[in-house]
Enzyme design. Structure first.
Site, PDB file in Angstrom:
ATOM      1  N   THR A 277      -2.536 -12.626 -20.006  1.00 32.17           N
ATOM      2  CA  THR A 277      -1.936 -12.077 -18.807  1.00 32.17           C
ATOM      3  C   THR A 277      -2.368 -12.885 -17.603  1.00 32.17           C
ATOM      4  O   THR A 277      -3.424 -12.702 -17.071  1.00 32.17           O
ATOM      5  CB  THR A 277      -2.322 -10.608 -18.638  1.00 32.17           C
ATOM      6  OG1 THR A 277      -1.613 -10.106 -17.545  1.00 32.17           O
ATOM      7  CG2 THR A 277      -3.742 -10.385 -18.472  1.00 32.17           C
TER       8      THR A 277
ATOM      9  N   SER B  34      -6.828  -0.338  -4.707  1.00 28.48           N
ATOM     10  CA  SER B  34      -7.365  -0.105  -3.357  1.00 28.48           C
ATOM     11  C   SER B  34      -7.623  -1.411  -2.639  1.00 28.48           C
ATOM     12  O   SER B  34      -7.584  -2.473  -3.216  1.00 28.48           O
ATOM     13  CB  SER B  34      -8.659   0.709  -3.448  1.00 28.48           C
ATOM     14  OG  SER B  34      -9.619   0.025  -4.203  1.00 28.48           O
TER      15      SER B  34
END
Length: 399
Positions: free
Chosen positions: A191, A399
């Site tokens: 990935t 976040s």
């Protein structure tokens, strides 16, 4: 073939890059999160894309353009937003952004590619990104390899770059690359994103062959956590500016070398990783058995936590081998910690060997070999350990 230390995607003749702060993620952190890679002459392109059925919009966009085997001038890359699971609007965003850059570069809109990485399920801030076209084009420079490598990072802790110089009787050419990736790393492919450039003169079909050949032992032989992303892409661009038509085998080897080194860097930078482990399965009955066994061990959470604990708990490895569904016999398997033969024919050789095995496990780089003694097939896979930091990084990812 010679390693060019400190070089990246702009090392081959004609390539330049730039980066900018576009606040793609919208968190106001001031991170460089957009990059542009450009060639002063059009280049041929090859690519290998993720096999994830929920692939991202830039993957769909890239597959279509690469499939037409045309010439390209540039690729726009962003971090912070994957543009995945974004529907038709996400696909339209790819077109809007590449069109804006094509207009500024004065090239056909189909000559500009796009690649994205970051959070899944959020629409790209198209306005922010197209507004950076002029700045990114103005800042293009052949000395900006490192800036490009930095801008494509997400949870990466370090930049990943590698380049080689290949001398021939008629002159030299360069193959260079940059990659990003640290988590959601699984085979088919890892990935990540990777961009490989060369100034060798290579036609599109041969370029695709070279890249596909390189994948097996590089990006398809690494795993950090066994999770496959939606955006995985490896690009290979050739602009021919060296004037060298390379020897096929030599070029294939150069591309493979760059891919293998970048793939290893991804594993070394695995999220929270403290160990780099090479797992080898040898003498398997078939290639498929070797691959299946190697990845089963490399992806096992128990094995990966064993690596982190620096514990030569060989039973965890044997249990995984026995459970992975391949042809094997317990009383026929040997295990090595580097060159230390620790288990033979399914049982530990001598408990007195444990201090030596424990000393090996304390190293940052570890090699473990499983000899199945069933045939002649083998597979090598690169992985890392699981740590508390891995959990922290992924718990806080958005976040």
């Amino acid at each position: 073939m010679e390693h060019i230390k400190g070089a990246g995607v702009c090392a081959p003749l004609g390539f330049s890059a730039s980066s900018a702060v576009a606040d793609v993620k919208g968190n106001g952190k001031g991170k460089r999160d957009m990059a542009l890679l450009y060639s002063e002459v059009p280049f041929n392109a090859a690519a290998v894309f993720t096999s994830n059925k929920f692939c991202a919009a830039p993957v769909i966009h890239g597959r279509e353009l690469i499939g037409k085997k045309g010439k390209f001038s540039a690729i726009v890359v962003n971090s912070g937003n994957a543009n995945a699971c974004t529907g038709e609007k996400g696909l339209a965003a790819c077109g809007e952004i590449t069109k804006a850059f094509a207009a500024e570069l004065d090239v056909d809109e189909k000559a500009v590619l796009i690649s994205s990485t970051g959070v899944i399920g959020v629409q790209l801030p198209v306005g922010k990104m197209t507004a950076k076209a002029g700045e990114l084009i103005d800042e293009l420079d052949s000395g900006n390899s490192h800036e490009f490598a930095e801008a494509i990072m997400t949870t990466d802790a370090v930049k990943k770059e590698y380049a080689v110089l290949v001398e021939t009787q008629n002159g030299a050419y360069v193959v260079a690359g940059a990659a990003k990736g640290a988590g959601m790393i699984a085979p088919s492919m890892a990935t990540m994103l990777a961009f490989i450039t060369t100034d060798a003169a290579v036609k599109t079909d041969a370029l695709q062959e070279a890249l596909s050949h390189a994948m097996t032992d590089s990006f398809n032989s690494v795993t950090v956590d066994g999770d496959m992303s939606t955006n995985d892409t490896v690009f290979l661009f050739a602009n021919g500016m060296s004037g060298i038509i390379p020897n096929r085998e030599e070029f294939f080897e150069a591309v493979k070398t760059v891919c293998v080194e970048l793939a290893k860097m991804i594993v070394r930078d695995g999220e929270g990783a403290t160990k780099f482990c090479t797992f080898k399965v040898v003498n398997a009955a078939t290639d498929e058995d070797a691959k299946k066994c190697a990845f089963a061990v490399a992806n096992s959470p128990l094995v990966k936590t064993m690596l982190h604990g620096e514990d030569p708990n060989w039973g965890r490895i044997f249990a995984t081998v026995g459970a992975c569904g391949i042809q094997c016999r317990q009383d026929n398997v040997d295990l090595y910690f580097e060159n230390l033969k620790y288990a033979e024919n399914g049982i530990i050789i001598d408990y007195a060997l444990e201090p030596q095995a424990a000393a090996i496990m304390k190293k940052k780089d570890i090699e473990i070999t499983v000899d199945l003694k069933e045939g002649s097939a083998s597979k090598t896979v690169y992985t890392c350990d699981f740590t508390k930091e891995y959990i922290s990084i992924n718990a806080d990812y958005r976040s």
